[in-house]
Design a protein around this motif. Structure first.
Motif, PDB file in Angstrom:
ATOM      1  N   MET A   1     -42.802 -64.042  -6.375  1.00 59.13           N
ATOM      2  CA  MET A   1     -43.706 -62.692  -5.753  1.00 59.13           C
ATOM      3  C   MET A   1     -43.173 -61.475  -5.542  1.00 59.13           C
ATOM      4  O   MET A   1     -44.171 -60.823  -5.750  1.00 59.13           O
ATOM      5  CB  MET A   1     -42.340 -63.167  -4.589  1.00 59.13           C
ATOM      6  CG  MET A   1     -43.055 -62.427  -3.236  1.00 59.13           C
ATOM      7  SD  MET A   1     -44.358 -63.167  -2.628  1.00 59.13           S
ATOM      8  CE  MET A   1     -43.745 -61.944  -1.327  1.00 59.13           C
ATOM      9  N   ASN A   2     -42.157 -61.008  -6.833  1.00 57.45           N
ATOM     10  CA  ASN A   2     -42.250 -59.609  -6.873  1.00 57.45           C
ATOM     11  C   ASN A   2     -42.812 -59.148  -8.622  1.00 57.45           C
ATOM     12  O   ASN A   2     -42.670 -58.456  -7.780  1.00 57.45           O
ATOM     13  CB  ASN A   2     -40.746 -59.998  -8.410  1.00 57.45           C
ATOM     14  CG  ASN A   2     -40.169 -58.427  -8.244  1.00 57.45           C
ATOM     15  OD1 ASN A   2     -40.538 -56.900  -7.948  1.00 57.45           O
ATOM     16  ND2 ASN A   2     -38.550 -57.953  -8.837  1.00 57.45           N
ATOM     17  N   LYS A   3     -43.341 -60.012  -8.974  1.00 58.23           N
ATOM     18  CA  LYS A   3     -44.281 -59.536  -9.930  1.00 58.23           C
ATOM     19  C   LYS A   3     -45.891 -59.282  -9.257  1.00 58.23           C
ATOM     20  O   LYS A   3     -46.743 -58.363  -9.347  1.00 58.23           O
ATOM     21  CB  LYS A   3     -44.928 -60.295 -10.878  1.00 58.23           C
ATOM     22  CG  LYS A   3     -43.332 -60.907 -12.013  1.00 58.23           C
ATOM     23  CD  LYS A   3     -44.178 -61.560 -13.022  1.00 58.23           C
ATOM     24  CE  LYS A   3     -42.858 -62.026 -14.345  1.00 58.23           C
ATOM     25  NZ  LYS A   3     -42.816 -62.684 -15.693  1.00 58.23           N
ATOM     26  N   PHE A   4     -46.304 -60.227  -8.019  1.00 56.64           N
ATOM     27  CA  PHE A   4     -47.406 -60.174  -7.636  1.00 56.64           C
ATOM     28  C   PHE A   4     -46.932 -58.383  -6.833  1.00 56.64           C
ATOM     29  O   PHE A   4     -48.283 -58.127  -6.672  1.00 56.64           O
ATOM     30  CB  PHE A   4     -46.974 -61.422  -6.900  1.00 56.64           C
ATOM     31  CG  PHE A   4     -48.815 -61.323  -6.122  1.00 56.64           C
ATOM     32  CD1 PHE A   4     -48.373 -60.797  -4.230  1.00 56.64           C
ATOM     33  CD2 PHE A   4     -49.677 -61.101  -5.753  1.00 56.64           C
ATOM     34  CE1 PHE A   4     -49.503 -60.652  -3.567  1.00 56.64           C
ATOM     35  CE2 PHE A   4     -50.869 -61.214  -5.557  1.00 56.64           C
ATOM     36  CZ  PHE A   4     -50.355 -60.721  -4.391  1.00 56.64           C
ATOM     37  N   VAL A   5     -45.975 -58.327  -6.083  1.00 55.51           N
ATOM     38  CA  VAL A   5     -46.079 -56.622  -5.611  1.00 55.51           C
ATOM     39  C   VAL A   5     -46.540 -55.933  -6.367  1.00 55.51           C
ATOM     40  O   VAL A   5     -46.614 -54.861  -5.781  1.00 55.51           O
ATOM     41  CB  VAL A   5     -45.293 -57.164  -4.796  1.00 55.51           C
ATOM     42  CG1 VAL A   5     -44.885 -55.467  -4.104  1.00 55.51           C
ATOM     43  CG2 VAL A   5     -44.313 -57.627  -3.650  1.00 55.51           C
ATOM     44  N   ILE A   6     -45.426 -56.065  -7.681  1.00 57.40           N
ATOM     45  CA  ILE A   6     -46.024 -55.326  -8.888  1.00 57.40           C
ATOM     46  C   ILE A   6     -47.309 -55.077  -8.662  1.00 57.40           C
ATOM     47  O   ILE A   6     -47.818 -53.885  -9.461  1.00 57.40           O
ATOM     48  CB  ILE A   6     -44.744 -54.999  -9.717  1.00 57.40           C
ATOM     49  CG1 ILE A   6     -43.387 -54.724  -9.397  1.00 57.40           C
ATOM     50  CG2 ILE A   6     -45.515 -54.071 -10.992  1.00 57.40           C
ATOM     51  CD1 ILE A   6     -42.704 -54.691 -10.072  1.00 57.40           C
ATOM     52  N   PHE A   7     -47.901 -56.224  -9.632  1.00 52.97           N
ATOM     53  CA  PHE A   7     -49.279 -55.948  -9.969  1.00 52.97           C
ATOM     54  C   PHE A   7     -50.212 -56.104  -8.716  1.00 52.97           C
ATOM     55  O   PHE A   7     -51.173 -55.410  -8.995  1.00 52.97           O
ATOM     56  CB  PHE A   7     -49.444 -57.740  -9.761  1.00 52.97           C
ATOM     57  CG  PHE A   7     -51.549 -57.474 -10.436  1.00 52.97           C
ATOM     58  CD1 PHE A   7     -51.685 -57.990  -9.851  1.00 52.97           C
ATOM     59  CD2 PHE A   7     -51.104 -57.098 -12.136  1.00 52.97           C
ATOM     60  CE1 PHE A   7     -53.731 -58.050 -10.108  1.00 52.97           C
ATOM     61  CE2 PHE A   7     -53.051 -57.191 -12.405  1.00 52.97           C
ATOM     62  CZ  PHE A   7     -54.009 -57.961 -10.936  1.00 52.97           C
ATOM     63  N   PHE A   8     -50.020 -56.275  -7.459  1.00 48.53           N
ATOM     64  CA  PHE A   8     -50.531 -55.024  -6.461  1.00 48.53           C
ATOM     65  C   PHE A   8     -50.491 -53.745  -6.552  1.00 48.53           C
ATOM     66  O   PHE A   8     -51.698 -53.048  -6.069  1.00 48.53           O
ATOM     67  CB  PHE A   8     -50.479 -56.446  -5.004  1.00 48.53           C
ATOM     68  CG  PHE A   8     -51.230 -55.777  -4.362  1.00 48.53           C
ATOM     69  CD1 PHE A   8     -50.794 -54.708  -3.108  1.00 48.53           C
ATOM     70  CD2 PHE A   8     -52.559 -56.598  -3.999  1.00 48.53           C
ATOM     71  CE1 PHE A   8     -51.689 -54.626  -1.974  1.00 48.53           C
ATOM     72  CE2 PHE A   8     -53.976 -55.620  -2.586  1.00 48.53           C
ATOM     73  CZ  PHE A   8     -52.577 -54.798  -1.727  1.00 48.53           C
ATOM     74  N   SER A   9     -49.932 -53.197  -6.220  1.00 42.06           N
ATOM     75  CA  SER A   9     -49.240 -52.338  -6.139  1.00 42.06           C
ATOM     76  C   SER A   9     -50.109 -51.189  -7.555  1.00 42.06           C
ATOM     77  O   SER A   9     -50.688 -49.932  -7.197  1.00 42.06           O
ATOM     78  CB  SER A   9     -47.958 -51.456  -6.500  1.00 42.06           C
ATOM     79  OG  SER A   9     -47.355 -52.257  -5.244  1.00 42.06           O
ATOM     80  N   ALA A  10     -49.645 -51.582  -8.351  1.00 39.10           N
ATOM     81  CA  ALA A  10     -50.339 -51.129  -9.748  1.00 39.10           C
ATOM     82  C   ALA A  10     -52.135 -51.658  -9.416  1.00 39.10           C
ATOM     83  O   ALA A  10     -52.719 -49.885  -9.523  1.00 39.10           O
ATOM     84  CB  ALA A  10     -49.966 -51.469 -10.572  1.00 39.10           C
ATOM     85  N   MET A  11     -52.805 -51.645  -8.862  1.00 43.17           N
ATOM     86  CA  MET A  11     -54.273 -52.623  -8.970  1.00 43.17           C
ATOM     87  C   MET A  11     -54.875 -50.947  -7.762  1.00 43.17           C
ATOM     88  O   MET A  11     -55.706 -51.294  -7.268  1.00 43.17           O
ATOM     89  CB  MET A  11     -55.119 -53.442  -8.353  1.00 43.17           C
ATOM     90  CG  MET A  11     -54.807 -54.470  -9.828  1.00 43.17           C
ATOM     91  SD  MET A  11     -55.063 -53.839 -11.319  1.00 43.17           S
ATOM     92  CE  MET A  11     -56.380 -54.690 -11.257  1.00 43.17           C
ATOM     93  N   LEU A  12     -53.327 -51.138  -6.492  1.00 44.79           N
ATOM     94  CA  LEU A  12     -54.208 -50.254  -5.414  1.00 44.79           C
ATOM     95  C   LEU A  12     -53.987 -48.843  -6.276  1.00 44.79           C
ATOM     96  O   LEU A  12     -55.293 -48.427  -6.051  1.00 44.79           O
ATOM     97  CB  LEU A  12     -53.151 -50.373  -4.373  1.00 44.79           C
ATOM     98  CG  LEU A  12     -53.725 -49.556  -3.085  1.00 44.79           C
ATOM     99  CD1 LEU A  12     -54.648 -50.318  -2.693  1.00 44.79           C
ATOM    100  CD2 LEU A  12     -52.041 -50.102  -2.587  1.00 44.79           C
TER     101      LEU A  12
END
Length: 124
Positions: A1-12
């Motif tokens: 889940m933590n990796k998903f939030v970081i990935f989503f923030s980076a893509m944003l």
């Protein structure tokens, strides 16, 4: 889940950066000068007072005989319909032709000798 939030923030952030990079910027030609290089030159004739401020408008019959003789040349054809001015001392006379596309000015001394000729682009 933590990796998903970081990935989503980076893509944003990456998406926002890409969007901002595509915003239109004014062409360098038009930022310094509002008239683009390819535009036709505007005829900005200054107001009448700028080049006749020290002169008095006169009637055609009030000009000296020598100047009237000079104005009879083909160069000044139609001078009867132009505006005539003289300085307050009566030593300089100015003939102003106003055409739809430009204004022509001719300055003469009282003997009818041409002093200066100007067109709408260099009228000061």
């Amino acid at each position: 889940m933590n990796k998903f939030v970081i990935f989503f923030s980076a893509m944003l952030m990456l998406g926002g950066t890409a969007t901002m990079a595509q915003s239109p910027v004014a062409e360098p030609d038009s930022t310094r000068d509002p008239i683009k290089q390819g535009d036709p030159a505007p005829d900005n004739v200054p107001s009448q007072t700028s080049y006749t401020k020290d002169m008095v408008r006169i009637k055609h019959q009030d000009i000296p005989v020598a100047l009237r003789k000079t104005l009879s040349a083909d160069t000044y054809r139609g001078w009867e319909n132009a505006n005539l001015y003289k300085d307050k001392a009566g030593s300089v006379y100015m003939l102003e032709f106003q055409d739809p596309l430009k204004t022509r000015l001719y300055k003469f001394d009282r003997n009818g000798k041409l002093i200066k000729e100007k067109t709408s682009r260099d009228v000061q």
